[in-house]
Design a protein around this motif. Structure first.
Motif, PDB file in Angstrom:
ATOM      1  N   ARG A 137       0.797  -1.229   0.000  1.00  0.00           N
ATOM      2  CA  ARG A 137       0.000   0.000   0.000  1.00  0.00           C
ATOM      3  C   ARG A 137       0.828   1.275   0.000  1.00  0.00           C
ATOM      4  NH1 ARG A 137      -5.170  -1.396  -1.503  1.00  0.00           N
ATOM      5  NH2 ARG A 137      -5.899  -3.206  -0.297  1.00  0.00           N
ATOM      6  N   LEU A 138       2.011   1.231   0.594  1.00  0.00           N
ATOM      7  CA  LEU A 138       2.767   2.473   0.794  1.00  0.00           C
ATOM      8  C   LEU A 138       4.045   2.564  -0.029  1.00  0.00           C
ATOM      9  CD1 LEU A 138       2.354   2.901   4.671  1.00  0.00           C
ATOM     10  CD2 LEU A 138       1.225   4.207   2.868  1.00  0.00           C
ATOM     11  N   TRP A 139       4.444   1.490  -0.696  1.00  0.00           N
ATOM     12  CA  TRP A 139       5.668   1.560  -1.499  1.00  0.00           C
ATOM     13  C   TRP A 139       5.411   2.320  -2.794  1.00  0.00           C
ATOM     14  CZ3 TRP A 139      10.623   1.177  -0.748  1.00  0.00           C
ATOM     15  CH2 TRP A 139      11.485   1.127  -1.846  1.00  0.00           C
TER      16      TRP A 139
ATOM     17  N   ASN B 238      11.063   5.046  -5.447  1.00  0.00           N
ATOM     18  CA  ASN B 238      11.915   4.031  -4.828  1.00  0.00           C
ATOM     19  C   ASN B 238      12.022   4.226  -3.313  1.00  0.00           C
ATOM     20  OD1 ASN B 238      13.037   1.633  -5.655  1.00  0.00           O
ATOM     21  ND2 ASN B 238      15.130   2.439  -5.783  1.00  0.00           N
ATOM     22  N   HIS B 239      10.925   4.638  -2.696  1.00  0.00           N
ATOM     23  CA  HIS B 239      10.863   4.726  -1.244  1.00  0.00           C
ATOM     24  C   HIS B 239       9.405   4.587  -0.815  1.00  0.00           C
ATOM     25  CE1 HIS B 239       9.132   8.804  -0.982  1.00  0.00           C
ATOM     26  NE2 HIS B 239       9.987   9.187  -1.900  1.00  0.00           N
ATOM     27  N   PHE B 240       9.160   4.499   0.485  1.00  0.00           N
ATOM     28  CA  PHE B 240       7.804   4.423   1.007  1.00  0.00           C
ATOM     29  C   PHE B 240       7.181   5.811   1.046  1.00  0.00           C
ATOM     30  CE2 PHE B 240       9.769   0.661   2.989  1.00  0.00           C
ATOM     31  CZ  PHE B 240       8.831  -0.308   2.681  1.00  0.00           C
ATOM     32  N   GLY B 241       5.858   5.860   0.827  1.00  0.00           N
ATOM     33  CA  GLY B 241       5.126   7.091   1.037  1.00  0.00           C
ATOM     34  C   GLY B 241       4.875   7.324   2.510  1.00  0.00           C
ATOM     35  N   TYR B 242       4.467   8.536   2.827  1.00  0.00           N
ATOM     36  CA  TYR B 242       4.283   8.935   4.223  1.00  0.00           C
ATOM     37  C   TYR B 242       3.005   8.366   4.818  1.00  0.00           C
ATOM     38  CZ  TYR B 242       3.581  12.312   8.106  1.00  0.00           C
ATOM     39  OH  TYR B 242       3.363  12.909   9.318  1.00  0.00           O
ATOM     40  N   LEU B 243       1.881   8.534   4.107  1.00  0.00           N
ATOM     41  CA  LEU B 243       0.603   8.102   4.670  1.00  0.00           C
ATOM     42  C   LEU B 243      -0.403   7.836   3.565  1.00  0.00           C
ATOM     43  CD1 LEU B 243      -1.710  10.635   4.577  1.00  0.00           C
ATOM     44  CD2 LEU B 243      -0.081  11.577   6.225  1.00  0.00           C
ATOM     45  N   LEU B 244      -1.390   7.021   3.931  1.00  0.00           N
ATOM     46  CA  LEU B 244      -2.511   6.709   3.056  1.00  0.00           C
ATOM     47  C   LEU B 244      -3.754   7.338   3.653  1.00  0.00           C
ATOM     48  CD1 LEU B 244      -3.741   4.940   0.691  1.00  0.00           C
ATOM     49  CD2 LEU B 244      -4.051   3.150   2.414  1.00  0.00           C
ATOM     50  N   HIS B 245      -4.468   8.141   2.893  1.00  0.00           N
ATOM     51  CA  HIS B 245      -5.714   8.733   3.364  1.00  0.00           C
ATOM     52  C   HIS B 245      -6.801   7.662   3.428  1.00  0.00           C
ATOM     53  CE1 HIS B 245      -4.507  12.968   3.230  1.00  0.00           C
ATOM     54  NE2 HIS B 245      -3.821  12.668   2.148  1.00  0.00           N
TER      55      HIS B 245
ATOM     56  N   GLU C 234       0.251   9.890   0.235  1.00  0.00           N
ATOM     57  CA  GLU C 234       1.077  11.095   0.226  1.00  0.00           C
ATOM     58  C   GLU C 234       2.527  10.671   0.003  1.00  0.00           C
ATOM     59  OE1 GLU C 234       0.257  14.120   0.156  1.00  0.00           O
ATOM     60  OE2 GLU C 234      -1.841  14.133   0.822  1.00  0.00           O
ATOM     61  N   ARG C 235       3.189  11.324  -0.953  1.00  0.00           N
ATOM     62  CA  ARG C 235       4.471  10.849  -1.443  1.00  0.00           C
ATOM     63  C   ARG C 235       5.674  11.463  -0.729  1.00  0.00           C
ATOM     64  NH1 ARG C 235       2.272   8.237  -5.853  1.00  0.00           N
ATOM     65  NH2 ARG C 235       4.236   7.617  -6.841  1.00  0.00           N
ATOM     66  N   TYR C 236       5.434  12.072   0.420  1.00  0.00           N
ATOM     67  CA  TYR C 236       6.526  12.638   1.205  1.00  0.00           C
ATOM     68  C   TYR C 236       7.363  11.515   1.835  1.00  0.00           C
ATOM     69  CZ  TYR C 236       3.781  16.942   0.912  1.00  0.00           C
ATOM     70  OH  TYR C 236       3.083  18.034   0.466  1.00  0.00           O
ATOM     71  N   GLU C 237       8.614  11.840   2.168  1.00  0.00           N
ATOM     72  CA  GLU C 237       9.471  10.924   2.914  1.00  0.00           C
ATOM     73  C   GLU C 237       9.301  11.166   4.412  1.00  0.00           C
ATOM     74  OE1 GLU C 237      13.339  10.672  -0.117  1.00  0.00           O
ATOM     75  OE2 GLU C 237      13.534  11.494   1.901  1.00  0.00           O
TER      76      GLU C 237
ATOM     77  N   ALA D 238      11.205  10.192   7.761  1.00  0.00           N
ATOM     78  CA  ALA D 238      12.467   9.585   8.199  1.00  0.00           C
ATOM     79  C   ALA D 238      12.261   8.562   9.306  1.00  0.00           C
ATOM     80  CB  ALA D 238      13.444  10.665   8.646  1.00  0.00           C
ATOM     81  N   CYS D 239      11.374   8.851  10.263  1.00  0.00           N
ATOM     82  CA  CYS D 239      11.124   7.884  11.325  1.00  0.00           C
ATOM     83  C   CYS D 239      10.498   6.612  10.757  1.00  0.00           C
ATOM     84  CB  CYS D 239      10.217   8.493  12.391  1.00  0.00           C
ATOM     85  SG  CYS D 239      10.033   7.476  13.882  1.00  0.00           S
ATOM     86  N   GLY D 240       9.606   6.769   9.784  1.00  0.00           N
ATOM     87  CA  GLY D 240       9.008   5.615   9.139  1.00  0.00           C
ATOM     88  C   GLY D 240      10.036   4.786   8.389  1.00  0.00           C
ATOM     89  N   THR D 241      10.946   5.458   7.662  1.00  0.00           N
ATOM     90  CA  THR D 241      12.016   4.747   6.976  1.00  0.00           C
ATOM     91  C   THR D 241      12.874   3.975   7.967  1.00  0.00           C
ATOM     92  OG1 THR D 241      12.115   6.387   5.194  1.00  0.00           O
ATOM     93  CG2 THR D 241      14.059   5.022   5.523  1.00  0.00           C
ATOM     94  N   ALA D 242      13.236   4.641   9.073  1.00  0.00           N
ATOM     95  CA  ALA D 242      14.063   3.983  10.089  1.00  0.00           C
ATOM     96  C   ALA D 242      13.371   2.745  10.637  1.00  0.00           C
ATOM     97  CB  ALA D 242      14.385   4.967  11.205  1.00  0.00           C
ATOM     98  N   PHE D 243      12.095   2.884  10.989  1.00  0.00           N
ATOM     99  CA  PHE D 243      11.371   1.744  11.547  1.00  0.00           C
ATOM    100  C   PHE D 243      11.176   0.634  10.511  1.00  0.00           C
ATOM    101  CE2 PHE D 243       9.002   4.036  15.252  1.00  0.00           C
ATOM    102  CZ  PHE D 243      10.197   4.119  15.937  1.00  0.00           C
ATOM    103  N   ALA D 244      11.031   0.993   9.240  1.00  0.00           N
ATOM    104  CA  ALA D 244      10.908  -0.025   8.196  1.00  0.00           C
ATOM    105  C   ALA D 244      12.149  -0.909   8.162  1.00  0.00           C
ATOM    106  CB  ALA D 244      10.677   0.625   6.838  1.00  0.00           C
TER     107      ALA D 244
END
Length: 514
Positions: A275-277, A282-289, A299-302, A304-310
């Motif tokens: 859902r978020l890739w 070539n990165h995860f999106g920030y959130l799904l409405h 939302e296609r923002y980066e 950083a905390c989400g990337t780290a936890f991924a």
């Protein structure tokens, strides 16, 4: 949260009354707790020692002296599990009297459980309560979406300490809390609803959910914000389910019980990747409405905390792990919370939870970089945070301007906020990068393993007087890189750099890297 329990403040509800650092809750006054028993960090190179060793000492003092404070038993000991001695817990920081749920978990997870396990245990229990039937549950508060982070902190605390009594109670609290949060799963997408980890301010979100003219700085003041599905929070749930399974396994619970946690973790990790890739970025999106005019859109923002936890929780594996570590944007002074600026913010007026440097996130992201083999990017964040601390006179502030490096709280709704001093999770973020990144400490119920990441030109470096259960270790890293050529314990070769949980007494571990 129950009526009798303290509700943590958020950005618009600060309580900045001074706290007496060394007065116990019954009125006694003790000397400041010493930090001499904490591990000493020493680089052979004097310039490197000045760059990193001095902020390391400041981080120890922040955690073990400034923010190790007495608690009010009637307010915080709602479980009967807090102990005196020590009669202390770790508060969230100079501007925050209370631990908060996420701060309690993160500070224990980062370093507290290793450096002061008794205070860390009290800190974890201070944000837990009992239901009328006697079961333990993590408190409910206005930041309800990330309360499962307690599970991660609790599992780490037991892995570090081996505290069998804590294990029994912690598993009950984790299981009850996860059962309560099942209603937050949006079965249309297989993701959990709610804001992003630590993103309680609306400055951390694009429009929508932000909408001009709405009063209030808290994200829940805005329509449909409770229907968002964010990267960091969903990765955190993966970690929480895996933590629950680890706790259950250590207790010898039946496989049928453990399997449910692993199945939930796998299903959620799959949903995050589906859902978020974002293939193009070539990165995860920030959130799904989940609701409103943009329902179903990412939302296609980066984040950083989400990337780290991924990376930390194994959601991003293989090529995707490499891709997210390569792609993560970094401003001159560090990775920022969310990139790029939302339309209502800019470099001149940066959003508080948008493109700002939060050391807590730096610590998570630096650790993730080390896990993923990016020693260069790990070095950037550890050195970067050290530079911010030096620039601010040796203090760990809450957040910083990404270009100037000044302590700045960023803009929220029409005004800029302060950046609070003596922020505990900023200090423990630095310690996390030293312990889990540089020395690569990995705790389990059976052993402490080391998988170091030593940047070029940083060795030799030594961590002495490291107290692990009933052992006192001195650990020396030589060479550079991540690959272990040789490791010895008291001069005897080891098959891999690790010490068993039952080790006693003083020992010398040397790890040669190439």
């Amino acid at each position: 949260m129950s009526a009798h329990a303290p509700r943590p403040p958020h950005d618009s509800e600060r309580d900045q009354r001074p706290v007496p650092h060394h007065a116990t809750h019954d009125g006694r006054h003790d000397a400041p707790p010493p930090i001499e028993r904490a591990p000493a960090l020493r680089f052979a190179d004097e310039a490197r020692q000045a760059e990193l060793g001095v902020p390391y000492q400041a981080a120890l003092r922040n955690l073990l002296v400034t923010n190790r404070v007495p608690y009010e038993d009637a307010v915080y000991n709602r479980t009967g599990l807090l102990h005196d001695p020590p009669g202390t817990f770790f508060r969230a920081g100079g501007g925050y009297r209370q631990p908060w749920i996420r701060d309690a978990a993160i500070n224990s997870w980062n370093a507290g459980s290793l450096l002061d396990p008794d205070t860390a245990r009290n800190t974890l229990w201070s944000v837990v309560e009992r239901l009328p039937d006697g079961r333990l549950v993590v408190q409910r508060d206005r930041e309800w979406w990330d309360r499962v982070i307690w599970a991660v902190g609790a599992a780490e605390h037991h892995a570090v300490t081996g505290d069998a009594t804590f294990l029994v109670d912690a598993y009950q609290a984790v299981r009850t809390t996860l059962e309560e949060t099942e209603s937050l799963l949006d079965r249309r997408y297989g993701l959990f609803r709610g804001g992003a980890v630590m993103q309680d301010g609306i400055a951390g979100y694009p429009a929508p959910p932000f909408r001009p003219g709405v009063e209030g700085s808290h994200v829940t003041d805005y329509e449909h914000s409770d229907q968002m599905m964010c990267l960091s929070t969903n990765c955190l749930y993966v970690g929480a389910y895996r933590a629950a399974e680890e706790l259950a396994a250590r207790l010898g619970r039946p496989w049928s019980e453990r399997r449910g946690f692993l199945t939930a973790a796998r299903s959620l990790a799959t949903a995050i990747n589906e859902r978020l890739w974002l293939d193009e970025e070539n990165h995860f999106g920030y959130l799904l409405h989940g609701a409103g005019p943009l329902a179903g859109q990412v939302e296609r923002y980066e984040e950083a905390c989400g990337t780290a936890f991924a990376v930390i929780f194994g959601v991003a594996t293989g090529e995707r792990r490499k891709a997210v570590l390569d792609a993560q944007h970094r401003e001159p002074r560090g990775v920022v919370s969310v990139w790029p600026h939302f339309g209502r913010f800019s470099a001149e007026r940066p959003g508080r939870h948008n493109a700002m440097v939060w050391p807590m996130i730096q610590g998570m992201w630096g650790h993730a970089a080390a896990l993923g083999g990016r020693v260069d990017r790990f070095a950037d964040e550890l050195s970067g945070l050290a530079g911010l601390v030096r620039q601010s006179g040796g203090e760990f502030f809450e957040l910083y301007d990404p270009n100037s490096g000044e302590a700045h709280g960023g803009w929220q709704t029409g005004r800029d906020f302060p950046s609070e001093p003596d922020q505990t999770w900023s200090a423990t973020a630095f310690l996390r990068m030293v312990y889990a990144g540089l020395f690569g400490m990995r705790f389990s119920a059976r052993e402490l393993r080391f998988t170091p990441s030593l940047p070029e030109g940083w060795g030799e470096v030594r961590l002495s007087e490291l107290r692990y259960r009933n052992a006192v270790l001195s650990v020396t890293l030589t060479g550079q890189g991540r690959h272990v050529r040789r490791s010895t314990l008291d001069g005897r070769p080891l098959p891999h750099p690790a010490v068993p949980a039952g080790l006693r007494g003083a020992h010398e571990l040397v790890i040669e890297l190439v």
